[in-house]
Design a protein around this motif. Structure first.
Motif, PDB file in Angstrom:
ATOM      1  N   THR A 311       0.859  -1.206  -0.083  1.00  0.00           N
ATOM      2  CA  THR A 311      -0.003   0.024   0.097  1.00  0.00           C
ATOM      3  C   THR A 311       1.032   1.099  -0.089  1.00  0.00           C
ATOM      4  O   THR A 311       1.898   1.050   0.687  1.00  0.00           O
ATOM      5  N   MET A 312       0.537   2.193  -0.604  1.00  0.00           N
ATOM      6  CA  MET A 312       1.047   3.580  -0.706  1.00  0.00           C
ATOM      7  C   MET A 312      -0.069   4.755  -0.328  1.00  0.00           C
ATOM      8  O   MET A 312      -1.116   4.739  -0.428  1.00  0.00           O
ATOM      9  N   ASN A 313       0.709   5.653   0.214  1.00  0.00           N
ATOM     10  CA  ASN A 313      -0.042   6.980   0.448  1.00  0.00           C
ATOM     11  C   ASN A 313      -0.268   7.927  -0.621  1.00  0.00           C
ATOM     12  O   ASN A 313       0.192   7.588  -1.600  1.00  0.00           O
ATOM     13  N   ASP A 314      -1.171   8.884  -0.624  1.00  0.00           N
ATOM     14  CA  ASP A 314      -1.719   9.444  -1.732  1.00  0.00           C
ATOM     15  C   ASP A 314      -0.764  10.502  -2.252  1.00  0.00           C
ATOM     16  O   ASP A 314      -0.762  10.981  -3.211  1.00  0.00           O
ATOM     17  N   SER A 315       0.570  10.648  -1.465  1.00  0.00           N
ATOM     18  CA  SER A 315       1.592  11.437  -1.976  1.00  0.00           C
ATOM     19  C   SER A 315       2.144  10.891  -3.371  1.00  0.00           C
ATOM     20  O   SER A 315       2.865  11.633  -3.976  1.00  0.00           O
ATOM     21  N   LEU A 316       2.030   9.639  -3.312  1.00  0.00           N
ATOM     22  CA  LEU A 316       2.717   8.926  -4.390  1.00  0.00           C
ATOM     23  C   LEU A 316       1.891   8.526  -5.548  1.00  0.00           C
ATOM     24  O   LEU A 316       0.655   8.228  -5.208  1.00  0.00           O
ATOM     25  N   ILE A 317       2.278   8.804  -6.656  1.00  0.00           N
ATOM     26  CA  ILE A 317       1.346   8.564  -8.064  1.00  0.00           C
ATOM     27  C   ILE A 317       1.316   6.970  -8.014  1.00  0.00           C
ATOM     28  O   ILE A 317       2.199   6.360  -8.323  1.00  0.00           O
ATOM     29  N   PRO A 318      -0.005   6.599  -8.427  1.00  0.00           N
ATOM     30  CA  PRO A 318      -0.065   5.075  -8.587  1.00  0.00           C
ATOM     31  C   PRO A 318       0.516   4.614  -9.630  1.00  0.00           C
ATOM     32  O   PRO A 318       0.796   5.314 -10.790  1.00  0.00           O
ATOM     33  N   TRP A 319       1.228   3.332  -9.752  1.00  0.00           N
ATOM     34  CA  TRP A 319       1.857   2.487 -10.616  1.00  0.00           C
ATOM     35  C   TRP A 319       1.165   2.658 -12.014  1.00  0.00           C
ATOM     36  O   TRP A 319       1.812   3.102 -12.911  1.00  0.00           O
ATOM     37  N   ASP A 320       0.018   2.728 -12.107  1.00  0.00           N
ATOM     38  CA  ASP A 320      -0.770   2.209 -13.217  1.00  0.00           C
ATOM     39  C   ASP A 320      -0.650   3.715 -14.008  1.00  0.00           C
ATOM     40  O   ASP A 320      -1.308   3.818 -15.210  1.00  0.00           O
ATOM     41  N   SER A 321      -0.316   4.976 -13.426  1.00  0.00           N
ATOM     42  CA  SER A 321      -0.589   6.157 -13.931  1.00  0.00           C
ATOM     43  C   SER A 321       0.977   6.546 -14.470  1.00  0.00           C
ATOM     44  O   SER A 321       1.090   7.498 -15.011  1.00  0.00           O
ATOM     45  N   ILE A 322       1.917   5.721 -14.430  1.00  0.00           N
ATOM     46  CA  ILE A 322       3.268   6.049 -14.749  1.00  0.00           C
ATOM     47  C   ILE A 322       3.769   5.339 -16.168  1.00  0.00           C
ATOM     48  O   ILE A 322       3.378   4.118 -16.112  1.00  0.00           O
ATOM     49  N   THR A 323       4.364   5.874 -17.001  1.00  0.00           N
ATOM     50  CA  THR A 323       4.682   4.972 -18.011  1.00  0.00           C
ATOM     51  C   THR A 323       6.170   4.773 -17.862  1.00  0.00           C
ATOM     52  O   THR A 323       7.048   5.629 -17.852  1.00  0.00           O
ATOM     53  N   PRO A 324       6.619   3.344 -17.833  1.00  0.00           N
ATOM     54  CA  PRO A 324       7.794   3.240 -17.583  1.00  0.00           C
ATOM     55  C   PRO A 324       8.847   3.116 -18.639  1.00  0.00           C
ATOM     56  O   PRO A 324       8.449   2.965 -19.963  1.00  0.00           O
ATOM     57  N   LEU A 325      10.189   3.286 -18.326  1.00  0.00           N
ATOM     58  CA  LEU A 325      11.073   3.306 -19.545  1.00  0.00           C
ATOM     59  C   LEU A 325      11.501   1.959 -19.651  1.00  0.00           C
ATOM     60  O   LEU A 325      12.084   1.210 -18.898  1.00  0.00           O
ATOM     61  N   GLU A 326      10.954   1.356 -20.710  1.00  0.00           N
ATOM     62  CA  GLU A 326      11.271  -0.044 -20.998  1.00  0.00           C
ATOM     63  C   GLU A 326      12.414  -0.449 -21.373  1.00  0.00           C
ATOM     64  O   GLU A 326      12.862  -1.696 -21.310  1.00  0.00           O
ATOM     65  N   SER A 327      13.016   0.369 -22.098  1.00  0.00           N
ATOM     66  CA  SER A 327      14.112  -0.067 -22.946  1.00  0.00           C
ATOM     67  C   SER A 327      15.770   0.042 -22.158  1.00  0.00           C
ATOM     68  O   SER A 327      16.719  -0.213 -22.400  1.00  0.00           O
ATOM     69  N   TYR A 328      15.321   0.639 -20.812  1.00  0.00           N
ATOM     70  CA  TYR A 328      16.677   0.786 -19.934  1.00  0.00           C
ATOM     71  C   TYR A 328      17.377  -0.583 -19.735  1.00  0.00           C
ATOM     72  O   TYR A 328      16.945  -1.404 -19.395  1.00  0.00           O
TER      73      TYR A 328
END
Length: 352
Positions: A311-328
């Motif tokens: 679980t995460m608090n509301d200060s942290l943006i949810p994982w599913d709202s982030i586009t991860p850098l796939e090619s790193y």
């Protein structure tokens, strides 16, 4: 604005005084010099480059829940790793908590093979694949944006940093000497080079960014996020923890994950080879990856846990709202860091 910053600073001081979760105190062995060493079996020596609030939270709870006394030795990432390496013939520490897997690659011989039973519960992409280092928490690279100063300026990704309206108003560190600034540069090179950080497109963007920085190169990573929060700059290239802490404390800033792709590296915990307190070291790794520890950090700090379902608090943006850098490719980056910093130096020389 000043009132909000004053409240934020007061809150930060209170967190520093009282955040030893479980025990209510900073671990008694914390220092930046030599381990004190009680020598008893119920002892653990941790070398860490992580933030004070995270150290206090994880280590304070571990002490309270296990009864094991922890001596904490703090330092920068490079300093901690060099210390582990220099003590290889006669290890003084038990745990190294300092960097991501890519940076740890050259120090693999200094670490004890160990995969925690808790590893199976970590998110995909954040499991212990090396056999000696366990990703525990995430340190994403982000933008911190002063919402009062940004106005109608769109700042959603690395391309937006080239906007002439931002010239001289971007807070950035020196990628040659700062690990956080280097990670931000790498993320931009991957994104703007379509997955190839050495492509012409990547370095055309880097040159344009340097030009738009207009000579801004801050000496410490803290100057970046503080400069934006205090209204000296519109946007800064930093990592999530300090930026999200300002959001939590009501400062007029926001956290932006670059729309082209965010670098979501996992910061690892490793057992030092020949650790004097080996069984306690294993208990510490298990504890750090445990549901209780991961949930506590996610709920109470601005650090992103890596356990599946934490679980995460509301200060942290949810994982599913982030586009991860796939090619790193962290291993490739570690092997080519010299080339990248040399080319960045050339950009500085050619700045207009």
């Amino acid at each position: 604005m000043k009132k909000k910053l004053a409240l934020a600073m007061t809150a930060a001081l209170l967190v520093g005084l009282f955040s030893g979760c479980g025990s209510g105190d900073t671990p008694s062995g914390e220092n930046s010099g030599q381990p004190g060493g009680s020598g008893g079996e119920e002892t653990l020596v941790v070398y860490t480059a992580r933030s004070e609030s995270l150290n206090n939270a994880v280590i304070g709870n571990f002490e309270a829940d296990t009864g094991i006394h922890v001596e904490v030795v703090t330092g920068g990432t490079g300093e901690v790793l060099k210390r582990v390496q220099s003590e290889a013939a006669n290890p003084q520490g038990d745990i190294c908590w300092a960097a991501d897997e890519a940076m740890l690659k050259d120090y693999a011989d200094c670490f004890e093979p160990y995969v925690s039973p808790e590893d199976a519960n970590m998110m995909e992409g954040y499991k212990n694949t090396s056999g000696y280092s366990s990703p525990a928490f995430c340190d994403p690279t982000v933008f911190i944006v002063n919402t009062d100063l940004a106005g109608d300026i769109e700042i959603n990704g690395f391309e937006d940093l080239l906007n002439p309206e931002l010239k001289g108003k971007i807070a950035a560190g020196d990628p040659i000497n700062s690990s956080s600034a280097f990670q931000c540069l790498i993320a931009g090179l991957y994104d703007m080079g379509n997955g190839d950080p050495l492509s012409d497109e990547a370095w055309e963007w880097a040159q344009a960014l340097v030009n738009n920085l207009d000579g801004v190169s801050l000496n410490s990573s803290s100057q970046v996020y503080k400069g934006v929060a205090e209204g000296e700059y519109v946007v800064g290239l930093t990592w999530e923890d300090p930026a999200a802490a300002y959001v939590r404390d009501g400062v007029a800033v926001k956290v932006v994950f670059p729309e082209e792709g965010a670098l979501m590296s996992g910061q690892c915990v490793s057992i030092i080879k020949g650790a004097p307190h080996m069984e306690n070291a294993k208990k510490f790794v298990d504890y750090m990856l445990s549901e209780a520890c991961q949930n506590y950090v996610g709920q109470n700090l601005t650090v992103r846990p890596l356990r599946e379902g934490a679980t995460m608090n509301d200060s942290l943006i949810p994982w599913d709202s982030i586009t991860p850098l796939e090619s790193y490719d962290g291993v490739w980056v570690a092997e080519n860091k010299g080339t990248i910093t040399e080319r960045y130096s050339e950009c500085l020389e050619n700045a207009s």
